[in-house]
Design an enzyme around this catalytic site. Sequence first.
Site, PDB file in Angstrom:
ATOM      1  N   ASP A 133      15.863 -76.087  -9.961  1.00 35.76           N
ATOM      2  CA  ASP A 133      14.956 -75.425 -11.158  1.00 35.76           C
ATOM      3  C   ASP A 133      14.107 -74.501  -9.958  1.00 35.76           C
ATOM      4  O   ASP A 133      13.037 -74.812  -9.524  1.00 35.76           O
ATOM      5  CB  ASP A 133      14.134 -76.739 -11.565  1.00 35.76           C
ATOM      6  CG  ASP A 133      13.193 -76.327 -12.529  1.00 35.76           C
ATOM      7  OD1 ASP A 133      13.063 -74.753 -12.811  1.00 35.76           O
ATOM      8  OD2 ASP A 133      12.402 -77.142 -13.144  1.00 35.76           O
ATOM      9  N   ASP A 169      12.034 -72.571 -11.492  1.00 34.57           N
ATOM     10  CA  ASP A 169      11.056 -71.864 -12.313  1.00 34.57           C
ATOM     11  C   ASP A 169      11.477 -70.728 -12.567  1.00 34.57           C
ATOM     12  O   ASP A 169      12.433 -70.069 -12.924  1.00 34.57           O
ATOM     13  CB  ASP A 169       9.785 -72.045 -11.947  1.00 34.57           C
ATOM     14  CG  ASP A 169       9.290 -73.546 -11.517  1.00 34.57           C
ATOM     15  OD1 ASP A 169       9.811 -74.547 -12.472  1.00 34.57           O
ATOM     16  OD2 ASP A 169       8.397 -74.119 -10.847  1.00 34.57           O
ATOM     17  N   LYS A 187       4.160 -70.293 -14.038  1.00 35.70           N
ATOM     18  CA  LYS A 187       4.572 -70.741 -15.554  1.00 35.70           C
ATOM     19  C   LYS A 187       4.043 -72.044 -15.764  1.00 35.70           C
ATOM     20  O   LYS A 187       3.137 -72.591 -14.838  1.00 35.70           O
ATOM     21  CB  LYS A 187       6.157 -70.939 -15.258  1.00 35.70           C
ATOM     22  CG  LYS A 187       6.716 -71.960 -14.125  1.00 35.70           C
ATOM     23  CD  LYS A 187       6.342 -73.256 -14.305  1.00 35.70           C
ATOM     24  CE  LYS A 187       6.953 -74.209 -15.530  1.00 35.70           C
ATOM     25  NZ  LYS A 187       8.659 -74.453 -15.199  1.00 35.70           N
ATOM     26  N   ASN A 236       4.787 -75.952 -17.766  1.00 32.54           N
ATOM     27  CA  ASN A 236       5.899 -76.743 -18.249  1.00 32.54           C
ATOM     28  C   ASN A 236       6.111 -76.483 -19.821  1.00 32.54           C
ATOM     29  O   ASN A 236       5.331 -76.312 -20.374  1.00 32.54           O
ATOM     30  CB  ASN A 236       5.502 -78.121 -17.962  1.00 32.54           C
ATOM     31  CG  ASN A 236       6.778 -79.166 -18.394  1.00 32.54           C
ATOM     32  OD1 ASN A 236       6.791 -79.607 -19.810  1.00 32.54           O
ATOM     33  ND2 ASN A 236       7.816 -79.356 -17.484  1.00 32.54           N
ATOM     34  N   SER A 237       7.440 -76.360 -20.034  1.00 33.75           N
ATOM     35  CA  SER A 237       7.669 -76.172 -21.439  1.00 33.75           C
ATOM     36  C   SER A 237       7.268 -77.012 -22.713  1.00 33.75           C
ATOM     37  O   SER A 237       7.257 -76.727 -23.981  1.00 33.75           O
ATOM     38  CB  SER A 237       9.299 -76.027 -21.649  1.00 33.75           C
ATOM     39  OG  SER A 237       9.800 -74.943 -20.825  1.00 33.75           O
ATOM     40  N   ASP A 263       3.085 -79.113 -13.080  1.00 32.60           N
ATOM     41  CA  ASP A 263       4.331 -78.165 -12.994  1.00 32.60           C
ATOM     42  C   ASP A 263       3.713 -77.009 -13.831  1.00 32.60           C
ATOM     43  O   ASP A 263       4.201 -76.593 -14.835  1.00 32.60           O
ATOM     44  CB  ASP A 263       5.272 -78.820 -14.188  1.00 32.60           C
ATOM     45  CG  ASP A 263       6.742 -78.297 -14.076  1.00 32.60           C
ATOM     46  OD1 ASP A 263       6.773 -77.508 -13.389  1.00 32.60           O
ATOM     47  OD2 ASP A 263       7.508 -78.441 -15.186  1.00 32.60           O
ATOM     48  N   ARG A 319      17.766 -69.183 -17.830  1.00 33.76           N
ATOM     49  CA  ARG A 319      17.177 -70.223 -18.645  1.00 33.76           C
ATOM     50  C   ARG A 319      16.417 -69.397 -19.652  1.00 33.76           C
ATOM     51  O   ARG A 319      15.561 -68.624 -19.364  1.00 33.76           O
ATOM     52  CB  ARG A 319      16.411 -71.284 -18.089  1.00 33.76           C
ATOM     53  CG  ARG A 319      15.373 -71.927 -19.030  1.00 33.76           C
ATOM     54  CD  ARG A 319      14.863 -73.093 -18.250  1.00 33.76           C
ATOM     55  NE  ARG A 319      13.729 -73.561 -18.758  1.00 33.76           N
ATOM     56  CZ  ARG A 319      12.830 -74.715 -18.124  1.00 33.76           C
ATOM     57  NH1 ARG A 319      13.318 -75.426 -17.438  1.00 33.76           N
ATOM     58  NH2 ARG A 319      11.901 -75.062 -18.814  1.00 33.76           N
ATOM     59  N   GLU A 348      13.990 -69.165 -15.226  1.00 33.86           N
ATOM     60  CA  GLU A 348      13.656 -69.083 -16.584  1.00 33.86           C
ATOM     61  C   GLU A 348      12.924 -67.748 -16.910  1.00 33.86           C
ATOM     62  O   GLU A 348      12.056 -67.194 -15.941  1.00 33.86           O
ATOM     63  CB  GLU A 348      12.720 -70.248 -16.978  1.00 33.86           C
ATOM     64  CG  GLU A 348      11.252 -70.525 -16.407  1.00 33.86           C
ATOM     65  CD  GLU A 348      10.748 -71.838 -16.294  1.00 33.86           C
ATOM     66  OE1 GLU A 348      11.616 -72.644 -16.027  1.00 33.86           O
ATOM     67  OE2 GLU A 348       9.672 -71.743 -16.820  1.00 33.86           O
ATOM     68  N   HIS A 392      16.822 -73.684 -23.781  1.00 32.44           N
ATOM     69  CA  HIS A 392      15.891 -74.866 -23.984  1.00 32.44           C
ATOM     70  C   HIS A 392      15.221 -75.052 -25.267  1.00 32.44           C
ATOM     71  O   HIS A 392      15.026 -74.034 -25.941  1.00 32.44           O
ATOM     72  CB  HIS A 392      14.920 -74.577 -22.835  1.00 32.44           C
ATOM     73  CG  HIS A 392      14.172 -76.004 -22.276  1.00 32.44           C
ATOM     74  ND1 HIS A 392      14.884 -77.236 -22.594  1.00 32.44           N
ATOM     75  CD2 HIS A 392      13.086 -76.017 -21.791  1.00 32.44           C
ATOM     76  CE1 HIS A 392      13.967 -78.131 -22.193  1.00 32.44           C
ATOM     77  NE2 HIS A 392      12.972 -77.803 -21.494  1.00 32.44           N
ATOM     78  N   SER A 446      14.422 -80.986 -10.129  1.00 33.55           N
ATOM     79  CA  SER A 446      13.519 -80.797 -11.232  1.00 33.55           C
ATOM     80  C   SER A 446      12.239 -80.149 -10.701  1.00 33.55           C
ATOM     81  O   SER A 446      11.644 -80.985 -10.181  1.00 33.55           O
ATOM     82  CB  SER A 446      13.371 -81.951 -12.284  1.00 33.55           C
ATOM     83  OG  SER A 446      12.016 -81.859 -12.852  1.00 33.55           O
ATOM     84  N   GLY A 447      11.782 -79.079 -11.543  1.00 33.89           N
ATOM     85  CA  GLY A 447      10.379 -78.676 -11.208  1.00 33.89           C
ATOM     86  C   GLY A 447       9.052 -79.655 -11.451  1.00 33.89           C
ATOM     87  O   GLY A 447       8.446 -79.905 -10.649  1.00 33.89           O
ATOM     88  N   LEU A 448       9.561 -80.354 -12.601  1.00 32.74           N
ATOM     89  CA  LEU A 448       8.475 -81.109 -13.369  1.00 32.74           C
ATOM     90  C   LEU A 448       8.287 -82.492 -12.444  1.00 32.74           C
ATOM     91  O   LEU A 448       7.245 -82.892 -11.950  1.00 32.74           O
ATOM     92  CB  LEU A 448       8.836 -81.684 -14.575  1.00 32.74           C
ATOM     93  CG  LEU A 448       8.010 -82.624 -14.968  1.00 32.74           C
ATOM     94  CD1 LEU A 448       6.509 -82.574 -14.985  1.00 32.74           C
ATOM     95  CD2 LEU A 448       8.700 -83.096 -16.551  1.00 32.74           C
TER      96      LEU A 448
HETATM   97  C1  SPV Z   1      12.266 -79.581 -15.249  1.00 30.14           C
HETATM   98  O1  SPV Z   1      12.744 -80.566 -15.193  1.00 30.14           O
HETATM   99  O2  SPV Z   1      11.389 -79.195 -14.396  1.00 30.14           O
HETATM  100  C2  SPV Z   1      12.543 -78.603 -16.471  1.00 30.14           C
HETATM  101  C3  SPV Z   1      13.111 -79.119 -17.462  1.00 30.14           C
HETATM  102  O3  SPV Z   1      12.480 -77.399 -15.947  1.00 30.14           O
HETATM  103  S1  SPV Z   1      11.597 -79.143 -18.661  1.00 30.14           S
HETATM  104  O4  SPV Z   1      10.676 -80.144 -18.158  1.00 30.14           O
HETATM  105  O5  SPV Z   1      11.998 -79.761 -19.827  1.00 30.14           O
HETATM  106  O6  SPV Z   1      11.045 -77.804 -18.866  1.00 30.14           O
HETATM  107 MG    MG Z   2      11.061 -77.036 -14.753  1.00 30.05          MG
END
Ligand code: SPV
Ligand code: MG
Length: 292
Positions: A85, A87, A120, A122-123, A58, A156, A114, A187, A46-48
């Site tokens: 991930d 990104d 980017k 975080n979503s 993130d 994504r 994505e 997502h 996971s990027g986060l």
């Molecule tokens: C991550 O885990 O970094 C993701 C999922 O990309 S989210 O945090 O939901 O964007």
């Molecule tokens: Mg991410």
Amino acid sequence: ASVAPNTRETLSNLIQSNELTYLMEAHDGLSAAIAARAGFRGLWASGLSISSSLGYRDANEASWTQVVDVVERMADASSLPILVDGDSGFGNFNNARLLAAKLQQRGASGVCLEDKGFPKMNSFVGNRHPLADSDEFSGRLKAVKDTVPDMVLVARIEALIAGYGLDEALVRADAYAEAGADAILIHSRKSDAGEILDFARQWADKLPIVIVPTKYYQTPVSAYREAKISTVIWANHNMRAAISAMRATCGRILAEESIAGVEPEVATLEEVFGLLNYDELSAAEDRYLPKR
Ligand code: SPV
Ligand code: MG
């Protein structure tokens, strides 16, 4: 770290199979080893979570080489297939294909890109999530597929995050399938799975669907089985569990001026040595070090 190479299921098999697959978040060697011991068959880098564990936001603050280094530790420590991930690919098609090639060299099985720009965000943070032009993003996907054809490529779609409707998401999914994606990650930031299930119905299984139910966590996985969703990513729960456990432990040690109270609550040192296969090292010492 495990030194022996493992025979392992491929990420491609997991994502293509008719069974619902789970990918568990990990963000370093230790969390990857824990997820593997727990019985998960694949990991989400996971990027986060990787950013957070490095002390970054993130928002592409961690460099792509830092991410690649973490993924290598995860691969060595778990021997599990890893979907990374990626990104938005850290730039244009050229940055994306370089990232993917380096990830493959260091042990990753797949990369998820994505359709946003660099940097980017975080979503789940704020409302500024400008989408990439669909043609330009398709070029990023094509470049990755041409460079690492045997890596799983997940496209994504951030259209729902960015405030567009299902139609935009579906048009983009078609374009990304055409560009060579092996699976579509759709997502959502809604607290119910409605728009995800609508997407799955209309997409009609053209490519496997991957989802991240971080916000719509109340929905039981039976709904995803029924909707023929391929893969569920539990995206950040090792990182968040670590925060809770470390916060409680720090608070207690500070308040009690002692480690006696937390001792029964924390993992034993034997568990640490077991997770990182210290036994393998002592067997190797017996084999390779000169006998006195
Ligand atoms: C991550 O885990 O970094 C993701 C999922 O990309 S989210 O945090 O939901 O964007
Ligand atoms: Mg991410």
